[in-house]
Design an enzyme around this catalytic site. Structure first.
Site, short mmCIF file in Angstrom:
data_model
loop_
_atom_site.label_atom_id
_atom_site.label_comp_id
_atom_site.label_asym_id
_atom_site.label_seq_id
_atom_site.Cartn_x
_atom_site.Cartn_y
_atom_site.Cartn_z
N ARG A 74 0.96 -1.22 0.01
CA ARG A 74 -0.04 -0.07 -0.12
C ARG A 74 0.81 1.33 -0.01
NH1 ARG A 74 -5.31 -1.72 3.66
NH2 ARG A 74 -6.40 -2.32 2.23
N LYS A 78 -18.50 -15.81 3.97
CA LYS A 78 -19.70 -15.61 4.23
C LYS A 78 -20.54 -15.04 3.01
CE LYS A 78 -19.39 -15.07 9.09
NZ LYS A 78 -19.62 -13.98 10.17
N GLY A 89 -9.54 -8.34 0.05
CA GLY A 89 -8.31 -8.33 0.62
C GLY A 89 -7.56 -9.65 0.72
N GLY A 122 -12.38 -3.68 1.14
CA GLY A 122 -13.75 -3.32 1.50
C GLY A 122 -14.23 -2.23 0.43
P1 ADP Z 1 -11.92 -11.21 0.65
O1 ADP Z 1 -11.16 -10.70 1.75
O2 ADP Z 1 -11.13 -11.64 -0.48
O3 ADP Z 1 -13.13 -10.68 0.31
P2 ADP Z 1 -13.49 -13.18 2.48
O4 ADP Z 1 -12.97 -12.06 3.56
O5 ADP Z 1 -14.76 -12.89 2.09
O6 ADP Z 1 -12.40 -12.81 1.13
O7 ADP Z 1 -13.16 -14.53 2.83
C1 ADP Z 1 -11.76 -15.03 3.07
C2 ADP Z 1 -11.99 -16.17 4.11
O8 ADP Z 1 -12.64 -17.01 3.65
C3 ADP Z 1 -10.28 -16.74 4.24
O9 ADP Z 1 -9.87 -16.47 5.20
C4 ADP Z 1 -10.75 -18.27 3.90
O10 ADP Z 1 -9.87 -19.10 4.69
C5 ADP Z 1 -12.04 -18.32 4.19
N1 ADP Z 1 -12.68 -19.49 3.79
C6 ADP Z 1 -12.78 -19.81 2.29
N2 ADP Z 1 -13.41 -20.92 2.03
C7 ADP Z 1 -13.91 -21.49 3.23
C8 ADP Z 1 -14.37 -22.59 3.79
N3 ADP Z 1 -14.82 -23.65 2.89
N4 ADP Z 1 -14.90 -22.73 5.26
C9 ADP Z 1 -14.05 -21.73 5.95
N5 ADP Z 1 -13.61 -20.75 5.67
C10 ADP Z 1 -13.36 -20.65 4.26
MG MG Z 2 -11.49 -10.42 3.87
#
Ligand code: ADP
Ligand code: MG
Length: 425
Positions: A41, A229, A382, A405
């Site tokens: 960053r 989620k 992220g 975000g």
């Molecule tokens: P991003 O930051 O890219 O938007 P998120 O914060 O929504 O992504 O989600 C990332 C997290 O989701 C990671 O820490 C990963 O370990 C978790 N994750 C992915 N698949 C699963 C799963 N099947 N069960 C539990 N956690 C998961």
């Molecule tokens: Mg995340």
């Protein structure tokens, strides 16, 4: 997409004092040593900083870092809610928590990268008499950095008094803090009411690339959505259903879809409140003619652990006591095929628990598929950005967003307060 905000190139900055809001919210080592574990960053802000300095501006940079709690009482309340014993919550510990988020490591790294001194000034109020004097004395081509903007109670409240104090230091406000533009805070939005406000090159690039992919994508547009989620990705799924040709679902959120369709998901991540929503999304996709791909198989583990036992099972047939931690091989094949024919790919959310090597296979395969296409590839989120970097595909992507975000809210179609406040062209 035509970027319709004024940038540093549209104003005369020579001999001016520029208040530059950056996103220096970098990850720090957990041991409290102040070591920056990823300076991406800071490096992303360099083109704008260098341009301003070269043009003869005096740059007063600022950023937040982490989530300091500037009120002792609120800090005690939050720590207590987290389960800490109130008797142990002393003023000294609170002060330590603030000290850990001081900008010293950022000033040091920025100075190394620029090859020139970066004066750090400020205290818990961020702007004080010393800062005002130092800013007034700052010469063209010089740069100083303010203390963590969130040390001031007015920052997250978008307090006009704090915004005025910040504005009082400069003649022009430049925002390049893409990672913070979804927040209407004093230093990201409020200050624009008191100074001519324009954007830097990073915000411009992020909005041109992501905005271009949303507004006029090279088709087919394939959106890959994963992560933990459904609830955190509702807005994105909903908005992308209006735009994309194909939506691919992976990661933890896939199990809520599997359950909604009558499957067994064992101990997998599940958001039972979102089952109806999951079905609505599948229906909406069908109504709109958007291909909606869900996992057909999954890698189930007998524990949430890096060395858990694993087996491949059909997506809707995860035995009790097992949890899905990655997409299975059939799913990987289908998703890679979908990516191979894409014109644009937007990826937000890993396909599995990529932090565990054993369950990083699906995420890695998708990253590799992206690296092999001629498609425009955009990584938002992220953890997705971290995954792509960790797995070694970062330089193969068209664009990796610096704002998790912020890119999410942009993809949801929301207005970004830190952009809306800037002058139109
Ligand atoms: P991003 O930051 O890219 O938007 P998120 O914060 O929504 O992504 O989600 C990332 C997290 O989701 C990671 O820490 C990963 O370990 C978790 N994750 C992915 N698949 C699963 C799963 N099947 N069960 C539990 N956690 C998961
Ligand atoms: Mg995340």
């Amino acid at each position: 997409m035509n970027y319709n905000k004024k940038t540093v190139k549209d104003v005369d900055v020579a001999g001016k004092k520029v208040l530059l809001r950056c996103d220096f919210n970098v990850p720090l080592a957990k041991d409290g040593s102040g070591v920056i574990t990823d300076d991406k960053r800071i490096r992303a802000a360099l083109p704008t900083i260098q341009y301003l300095l070269d043009q003869g501006a005096a740059v007063i940079a600022c950023s937040h870092l982490g989530k300091p709690e500037p009120s002792f009482d609120k800090w005690v309340k939050k720590q207590t809610e987290k389960g800490k014993d109130p008797a142990t919550l002393t003023k000294e510990k609170w002060e330590k928590s603030l000290e850990a988020l001081c900008m010293e490591p950022v000033a040091k790294r920025l100075s190394e990268l620029l090859g020139k001194p970066v004066t750090l000034a400020g205290d818990i109020n961020v702007v004080n008499a010393d800062v005002e004097a130092k800013a007034a004395a700052l010469k063209p081509g010089e740069i100083m950095l303010l203390q963590n903007t969130r040390f001031n109670k007015g920052e997250t409240k978008n307090d006009p008094e704090f915004a005025k104090k910040l504005a009082g230091l400069a003649d022009i406000y430049v925002s390049d803090a893409f990672g913070a533009v979804h927040r209407a805070h004093a230093s990201t939005a409020g200050v624009a009411a008191y100074l001519p406000a324009v954007s830097g090159f990073l915000i411009q690039k992020e909005l041109e690339v992501i905005g271009g992919a949303l507004a006029a994508p090279k088709r087919p547009l394939v959106a890959i959505l994963g992560g933990a989620k459904v609830s955190s990705k509702i807005g994105v799924i909903n908005n992308l259903l209006e735009i994309a040709d194909t939506i691919i679902i992976g990661g933890g959120m896939a199990y809520t879809f599997a359950k909604a369709q009558g499957g067994q998901v064992g101990d997998s991540l599940l958001e039972s409140d979102w089952l109806d929503y999951a079905n609505d999304m599948v229906k909406k996709a069908a109504d709109k003619g958007v291909k909606f791909l869900l996992p057909v198989d999954t890698v189930a583990a007998d524990a949430f652990a890096p060395d858990a036992n694993a087996q491949v099972v059909p997506a809707g047939a995860i035995p009790d006591g097992w949890q899905g931690l990655d997409i299975g091989p059939e799913t990987v094949k289908a998703y890679c095929d979908a990516v191979a024919g894409a014109g644009t790919v937007i990826w937000n959310g890993p396909m599995g628990v990529f932090e565990f090597e054993k369950f990083a296979v699906g995420t890695k395969a998708v990253a590799e598929a992206l690296s092999n296409t001629d498609a425009i590839t955009i990584i938002g989120g992220g953890d997705s950005a971290a995954a792509v970097q960790q797995l070694g595909y970062a330089d193969k992507m068209t664009h990796i967003s610096t704002g998790g975000g912020a890119s999410l809210e942009f993809m949801e179609g929301k207005e970004l307060p830190g952009v809306a406040c800037l002058l139109d062209k």
